[in-house]
Design a protein around this motif. Structure first.
Motif, mmCIF file in Angstrom:
data_model
loop_
_atom_site.group_PDB
_atom_site.id
_atom_site.type_symbol
_atom_site.label_atom_id
_atom_site.label_comp_id
_atom_site.label_asym_id
_atom_site.label_seq_id
_atom_site.Cartn_x
_atom_site.Cartn_y
_atom_site.Cartn_z
ATOM 1 N N GLY A 151 0.771 -1.064 0.009
ATOM 2 C CA GLY A 151 -0.277 -0.051 0.029
ATOM 3 C C GLY A 151 0.834 1.215 0.104
ATOM 4 N N ARG A 152 2.117 1.072 0.632
ATOM 5 C CA ARG A 152 2.862 2.408 0.480
ATOM 6 C C ARG A 152 3.642 2.648 -0.851
ATOM 7 N NH1 ARG A 152 6.392 1.699 6.036
ATOM 8 N NH2 ARG A 152 4.607 2.049 7.640
ATOM 9 N N LEU A 153 3.508 1.530 -1.613
ATOM 10 C CA LEU A 153 4.039 1.812 -2.923
ATOM 11 C C LEU A 153 3.176 2.673 -3.844
ATOM 12 C CD1 LEU A 153 5.597 -1.894 -3.791
ATOM 13 C CD2 LEU A 153 6.670 -0.018 -2.997
ATOM 14 N N GLY A 154 3.824 3.231 -4.681
ATOM 15 C CA GLY A 154 3.170 4.088 -5.702
ATOM 16 C C GLY A 154 2.454 2.872 -6.761
ATOM 17 N N SER A 155 1.424 3.285 -7.470
ATOM 18 C CA SER A 155 0.637 2.481 -8.366
ATOM 19 C C SER A 155 1.674 1.892 -9.332
ATOM 20 C CB SER A 155 -0.534 2.836 -8.798
ATOM 21 O OG SER A 155 -0.072 4.107 -9.887
ATOM 22 N N MET A 156 2.609 2.838 -9.767
ATOM 23 C CA MET A 156 3.336 2.085 -10.844
ATOM 24 C C MET A 156 4.219 1.192 -10.564
ATOM 25 S SD MET A 156 6.236 5.270 -11.901
ATOM 26 C CE MET A 156 7.705 5.099 -11.249
ATOM 27 N N HIS A 157 4.594 0.892 -9.217
ATOM 28 C CA HIS A 157 5.364 -0.020 -8.615
ATOM 29 C C HIS A 157 4.357 -1.463 -8.225
ATOM 30 C CE1 HIS A 157 8.495 3.014 -8.362
ATOM 31 N NE2 HIS A 157 9.077 2.033 -9.053
ATOM 32 N N ARG A 158 3.200 -0.781 -7.515
ATOM 33 C CA ARG A 158 2.317 -1.818 -6.909
ATOM 34 C C ARG A 158 1.739 -2.838 -7.763
ATOM 35 N NH1 ARG A 158 -0.432 1.709 -4.248
ATOM 36 N NH2 ARG A 158 -1.841 1.611 -5.540
ATOM 37 N N VAL A 159 1.292 -2.048 -8.782
ATOM 38 C CA VAL A 159 0.379 -2.947 -9.636
ATOM 39 C C VAL A 159 0.681 -3.886 -10.480
ATOM 40 C CG1 VAL A 159 -1.122 -2.566 -11.955
ATOM 41 C CG2 VAL A 159 -1.587 -1.022 -9.795
ATOM 42 N N PRO A 160 2.175 -3.638 -11.003
ATOM 43 C CA PRO A 160 2.750 -4.719 -11.872
ATOM 44 C C PRO A 160 3.391 -6.002 -10.827
ATOM 45 C CG PRO A 160 3.858 -2.767 -12.410
ATOM 46 C CD PRO A 160 2.928 -2.279 -11.295
#
Length: 187
Positions: A135-144
């Protein structure tokens, strides 16, 4: 211009018109994205009925919140698939939480030894830490990362799902893993 790119541009334009209340434009968005949304939901939920519910919920959300889409932040397809991913993962978490509550109740009523209860609690705490760090990661890192590790996508499939070059996805995943590891090591 590659066909996939032309389709993404068309969906983006239709989504922006949908934000202004254009029902016909939304029909185009729906037709262009309902298949990928349903596919993603099926992969996450592994069951058609809840995947259909999630797909319907997501498409309604897209209609209601089309004005929140920002093209400078990414492709329309990525935005919609991110909404779908979140909704499907929330559904999985709700089912998992319900199962864990049932398991806890069964453990308590059966008078299990403390070490089994401690193991269950420890496993749950580990999952919470991972979810918190994700959850702390930005979506560009989290989603992949979520697509790869929770859905079993290869980085090529992740790149296709997100309409992003494979090299970019690979770099974002590596960076995301480094950030995730650092967060988990913090405790």
């Amino acid at each position: 211009m590659p066909q996939g790119h032309a389709e993404d541009v068309a969906v983006e334009e239709l989504l922006m018109r949908s934000a202004d209340g254009d029902h016909e434009a939304f029909a185009g968005v729906y037709d262009g994205l309902v298949g990928p949304v349903m596919g993603l939901a099926c992969r996450i939920l592994r069951n058609t009925a809840p995947a259909e519910e999630v797909t319907q919920d997501v498409m309604i959300e897209v209609w209601r919140t089309a004005d929140r889409y920002r093209p400078e932040r990414g492709a329309a397809r990525t935005w919609v698939l991110t909404l779908a991913h979140r909704r499907a993962v929330d559904r999985v978490r709700n089912v998992q939480a319900s199962a864990e509550r049932d398991q806890r109740a069964a453990l308590l009523s059966a008078g299990r030894p403390v070490d089994e209860v401690a193991e269950a609690v420890e496993g749950r705490d580990e999952r919470r830490r991972v979810y918190r760090c994700l959850g702390r990661l930005g979506s560009m890192h989290r989603v992949p990362l979520v697509l790869a590790f929770y859905e079993g996508f290869t980085y090529i499939e992740v790149a296709q799902a997100l309409s992003t070059p494979p090299g970019t996805v690979k770099s974002r995943m590596r960076a995301g893993l480094r950030l995730l590891r650092a967060c988990l090591e913090e405790g």
